[in-house]
Design a protein around this motif. Sequence first.
Motif, short mmCIF file in Angstrom:
data_model
loop_
_atom_site.label_atom_id
_atom_site.label_comp_id
_atom_site.label_asym_id
_atom_site.label_seq_id
_atom_site.Cartn_x
_atom_site.Cartn_y
_atom_site.Cartn_z
N GLY A 290 44.51 34.04 19.40
CA GLY A 290 43.70 35.26 19.31
C GLY A 290 42.32 35.07 19.91
O GLY A 290 41.80 35.95 20.61
N HIS A 291 41.71 33.91 19.64
CA HIS A 291 40.41 33.61 20.25
C HIS A 291 40.51 33.60 21.77
O HIS A 291 39.68 34.20 22.47
CB HIS A 291 39.91 32.25 19.76
CG HIS A 291 39.24 32.32 18.42
ND1 HIS A 291 38.83 31.20 17.73
CD2 HIS A 291 38.91 33.36 17.64
CE1 HIS A 291 38.28 31.55 16.59
NE2 HIS A 291 38.33 32.86 16.51
N ASN A 292 41.52 32.90 22.28
CA ASN A 292 41.66 32.81 23.74
C ASN A 292 41.93 34.17 24.36
O ASN A 292 41.48 34.45 25.48
CB ASN A 292 42.78 31.83 24.09
CG ASN A 292 42.40 30.39 23.76
OD1 ASN A 292 41.23 30.06 23.63
ND2 ASN A 292 43.40 29.54 23.61
N TYR A 293 42.68 35.01 23.66
CA TYR A 293 42.95 36.36 24.16
C TYR A 293 41.69 37.21 24.16
O TYR A 293 41.36 37.88 25.15
CB TYR A 293 44.04 37.01 23.30
CG TYR A 293 44.34 38.44 23.65
CD1 TYR A 293 45.08 38.76 24.79
CD2 TYR A 293 43.88 39.49 22.84
CE1 TYR A 293 45.37 40.08 25.11
CE2 TYR A 293 44.16 40.81 23.15
CZ TYR A 293 44.91 41.10 24.29
OH TYR A 293 45.17 42.40 24.61
N LEU A 294 40.92 37.17 23.06
CA LEU A 294 39.72 38.00 22.94
C LEU A 294 38.57 37.51 23.82
O LEU A 294 37.64 38.27 24.10
CB LEU A 294 39.26 38.03 21.48
CG LEU A 294 40.14 38.86 20.54
CD1 LEU A 294 39.74 38.63 19.08
CD2 LEU A 294 40.04 40.35 20.88
N ARG A 295 38.63 36.25 24.27
CA ARG A 295 37.57 35.73 25.14
C ARG A 295 37.52 36.46 26.48
O ARG A 295 36.53 36.37 27.21
CB ARG A 295 37.75 34.23 25.39
CG ARG A 295 37.37 33.37 24.20
CD ARG A 295 37.39 31.89 24.53
NE ARG A 295 36.19 31.47 25.22
CZ ARG A 295 36.09 31.19 26.51
NH1 ARG A 295 37.17 31.29 27.28
NH2 ARG A 295 34.96 30.81 27.05
N ARG A 296 38.57 37.21 26.80
CA ARG A 296 38.56 37.99 28.02
C ARG A 296 37.45 39.04 27.98
O ARG A 296 36.91 39.42 29.03
CB ARG A 296 39.91 38.68 28.23
CG ARG A 296 41.09 37.71 28.32
CD ARG A 296 42.41 38.47 28.34
NE ARG A 296 43.56 37.56 28.36
CZ ARG A 296 44.83 37.96 28.33
NH1 ARG A 296 45.11 39.27 28.29
NH2 ARG A 296 45.80 37.06 28.33
N TRP A 297 37.13 39.49 26.76
CA TRP A 297 36.07 40.49 26.58
C TRP A 297 34.89 39.96 25.78
O TRP A 297 33.78 40.42 25.94
CB TRP A 297 36.65 41.72 25.87
CG TRP A 297 37.80 42.32 26.59
CD1 TRP A 297 37.77 43.19 27.65
CD2 TRP A 297 39.19 42.09 26.32
NE1 TRP A 297 39.03 43.50 28.06
CE2 TRP A 297 39.94 42.85 27.26
CE3 TRP A 297 39.88 41.31 25.39
CZ2 TRP A 297 41.33 42.86 27.28
CZ3 TRP A 297 41.26 41.31 25.41
CH2 TRP A 297 41.97 42.07 26.35
N LEU A 298 35.16 38.98 24.90
CA LEU A 298 34.11 38.42 24.05
C LEU A 298 33.93 36.95 24.41
O LEU A 298 34.48 36.05 23.77
CB LEU A 298 34.50 38.57 22.57
CG LEU A 298 34.84 40.00 22.11
CD1 LEU A 298 35.35 39.99 20.68
CD2 LEU A 298 33.64 40.93 22.25
N SER A 299 33.16 36.70 25.45
CA SER A 299 33.05 35.35 26.00
C SER A 299 32.38 34.36 25.06
O SER A 299 32.49 33.14 25.26
CB SER A 299 32.27 35.39 27.32
OG SER A 299 30.97 35.94 27.12
N PHE A 300 31.68 34.87 24.03
CA PHE A 300 30.99 33.96 23.12
C PHE A 300 31.95 33.28 22.14
O PHE A 300 31.57 32.32 21.47
CB PHE A 300 29.92 34.72 22.32
CG PHE A 300 30.45 35.87 21.51
CD1 PHE A 300 30.96 35.67 20.24
CD2 PHE A 300 30.43 37.16 22.03
CE1 PHE A 300 31.46 36.72 19.49
CE2 PHE A 300 30.92 38.22 21.29
CZ PHE A 300 31.43 38.01 20.02
#
Length: 392
Positions: A290-300
Amino acid sequence: MAGLDSKVALCPLDIRKDRKNYIVEDVRSQEFYEMQEVCVAAISMMNEGKCLGEVEAALKEQFPDEDVDILEFVGQLESIGLIASLDGKTVHGIEAVSTDDSGLSWISPRLGRFFFNDLSVKIYSLLLSASFFMFILRPETFPGYKDIFLFDLMMYNFLLWLVVTFLFVCFHELGHVLAARAAGLPAKVEIGHRLFFIVLETDMSRVWSLSPDKRNRLYLAGMYFDGLVLFTAAVSQWLFAGHAFALGLAKIIVFDTLVRLAYQCCVYMKTDLYYVFENMTGCYNLMENGHNYLRRWLSFLPKEKATDSFKGEEKLVRRYAFFYVAGVMVTVLLSAFYYIPQLVFAIGKVIPGFSQPAGSIFFWDSVVFLLQFVLIFALLLYSWSKKYRLQH
């Protein structure tokens, strides 16, 4: 160094089919690992005494779509201490890990089954639903941010809130403990934290020895007990409407329990509901993926090393990402409607006390209130430091 002509003997393992893959338990250390079918097949052939070259050839024929590298797999098994001998020679440095199965073993499994059986679980669920129905019927019983301020002195309010929180967090963990004992498993309770909040945590690592269908009861056991508390406190608001202290105490318990239940929805903190989600999907790296997926928009967000892809799990990861963001919103709303107003209200009450004479009760109210905050902060630092030590 292992070669294709080598023969490997593994430590005693207990292998069970899970929802998608297999759970492999190191019987000595009681550590659990998730492995794919190709890995389990390799282990089976190694246990039959076949050399690694034969194992690799058989695996490539049986699993043509898999990228089979038996020497790499053996290296992984060695790194986690599962190899007992190589070509008849004992692997040095691999010793049985000392384990302690005595965690609260004095609690009878029969007692655990009294509180956690098919009927009781249905009753807990009904009581939780009834509590929310009561809030709809009488919205005034739904908690407000001032409900925890029962006394004029902040130190009394804070102390009462700490006592109530501690008692019912213990009751929540008692649910996990009793559910674990009902399943015949040991249970240990330790201090931990969720974000900035001190919590007690029951070690549930042995839950992997159960089938997937039996795990959810252990994960949800604390929430079942929370539902019992919430129903009792909500009814008490009706029964003791004319008694100021009893009514105020019931409101505090309702607030504390309802907030704890709300935080279970914050799956970005690996709450009980997070583990239910993992168990139901059979995807045991949901947070990392989930972190790796959301990093597409939430780079932090941190890039997780546990897994770089989630092939075949895209739909589940997207669904988890939605609940992840929803959980963050729940935290924001709780802070906006409860914690920030409570902090502002409390500060407004205690700051004037520091200007009072040293012999004034209001001066000491401010001092003790500050010391109580220091105590909570110290416990939080202890929890953080313990987590850091375990990671390093």
